[in-house]
Design an enzyme around this catalytic site. Structure first.
Site, PDB file in Angstrom:
ATOM      1  N   LYS A  55       0.826  -1.212   0.000  1.00 37.18           N
ATOM      2  CA  LYS A  55       0.000   0.000   0.000  1.00 37.18           C
ATOM      3  C   LYS A  55       0.857   1.257   0.000  1.00 37.18           C
ATOM      4  CE  LYS A  55      -3.774  -2.468   2.205  1.00 37.18           C
ATOM      5  NZ  LYS A  55      -4.364  -2.923   3.475  1.00 37.18           N
ATOM      6  N   GLN A  99      -4.557  -1.275   9.668  1.00 38.40           N
ATOM      7  CA  GLN A  99      -4.485  -2.648   9.160  1.00 38.40           C
ATOM      8  C   GLN A  99      -5.067  -3.632  10.166  1.00 38.40           C
ATOM      9  OE1 GLN A  99      -3.317  -3.566   6.035  1.00 38.40           O
ATOM     10  NE2 GLN A  99      -4.049  -5.601   6.557  1.00 38.40           N
ATOM     11  N   ASP A 122     -11.148   2.636   4.167  1.00 32.58           N
ATOM     12  CA  ASP A 122     -11.494   1.216   4.136  1.00 32.58           C
ATOM     13  C   ASP A 122     -12.999   1.015   4.311  1.00 32.58           C
ATOM     14  OD1 ASP A 122     -10.184  -1.087   3.486  1.00 32.58           O
ATOM     15  OD2 ASP A 122      -9.595  -1.619   5.517  1.00 32.58           O
TER      16      ASP A 122
END
Length: 298
Positions: A55, A99, A122
């Site tokens: 990422k 994450q 997200d």
């Protein structure tokens, strides 16, 4: 008997990344805005480290401002919450991704509740989930967004198709079902407790496998001519006893690819499939968030 068309996800992911890079360049030259992405990693989970590195590399390649924050596995809830608040307040950051999964002693729900929904690239906050469920503009979870882009490129208009989503997670199953519903599909969400799951899967024109069980969905679960989107990424030992004894592993999806490709019309590969779209859509979401935060959308 002909084999399924293996969908070229790699090319589509490259297109999405290129578009994000182009929009980033435009935002910088025309508005002085550089989209910024911050990724937070707690602990040293090997898979998470790979994802986070990818990422970071892709966001830099797209011309974005990129930050990676690494906290030790024994970081406290207060330390993580303080970092999230710092990123919420940082004007250079338009997208924040924490994450998952977090170490067990940390409360994921508390972290998501503290995250600025406008920077939630997200799409996991309650605000964005609610906006999506209501059919309003939202930051959509990256993997479901990638699934829909693949389906639209492969099938065009999805209206009227029967879709079955195997898996009900808030990260993939539920949001992809909402997106399919918004695309005028008739949608069934199935899961581990669904009665006669193979029969339910065989009803699907579009089958999305997001259950997290390696090669669970067999070829005889699939309707002939269906399009199969395999979201699963599972690491399993090789069947070859020599390789297995040496500790070697391989990546497989939630679908038994060899049997499925004999029945399906279209199928995504693993690896080299939806996982590529997830990172590409993260870049796209960061650009979208930057536009919205600066009132530049539309």
């Amino acid at each position: 008997m002909t084999s399924a068309h293996i969908i070229d996800v790699k090319s589509l992911a490259e297109q999405v990344r290129a578009q994000a890079a182009g929009e980033t360049a435009l935002l910088k030259t025309e508005h002085g805005v550089q989209p910024g992405l911050a990724v937070v990693l707690v602990g040293e989970d090997p898979a998470s480290q790979v994802y986070v590195r990818s990422k970071g590399e892709h966001s830099l390649a797209a011309g974005m401002h990129s930050q990676t924050h690494r906290l030790p596995a024994d970081a406290t809830q207060d330390e993580l919450m303080a970092l999230v608040e710092q990123l919420n307040d940082d004007p250079k950051i338009h997208g924040i991704l924490v994450q998952m999964p977090l170490p067990r002693h940390l409360d994921e729900k508390m972290v998501l509740a503290a995250l600025d929904p406008n920077k939630d690239v997200d799409g996991l906050t309650v605000v964005n989930a609610g906006l999506l469920a209501s059919g309003m503009p939202a930051l959509i979870p990256c993997t479901p967004l990638g699934c829909m882009l693949v389906l639209r490129q492969t099938l065009g208009n999805l209206a009227g198709k029967r879709a079955v989503v195997v898996g009900r997670s808030v990260l993939v199953g539920r949001p992809v079902a909402q997106l399919l519903l918004a695309a005028d599909c008739t949608v069934t969400i199935a899961h581990s407790r669904t009665v006669d799951l193979p029969a339910v899967c065989r009803e699907a024109d579009i089958l999305v496998a997001a259950v997290g069980r390696p090669q669970m969905i067999k070829g005889d679960w699939i309707k002939p001519g269906a399009t199969v989107i395999d979201v699963g990424i599972n690491r399993v030992p090789f069947r070859d006893p020599v390789k297995a004894a040496a500790g070697k592993t391989k990546l497989v999806g939630d679908v038994d690819f060899k049997s499925a490709e004999k029945v399906a019309a279209n199928i995504t590969p693993v690896p080299g499939g939806i996982g590529l779209m997830t990172v590409a859509c993260l870049l796209s979401n960061t650009v979208t968030a930057a536009k919205r935060i600066h009132g530049l959308e539309g």
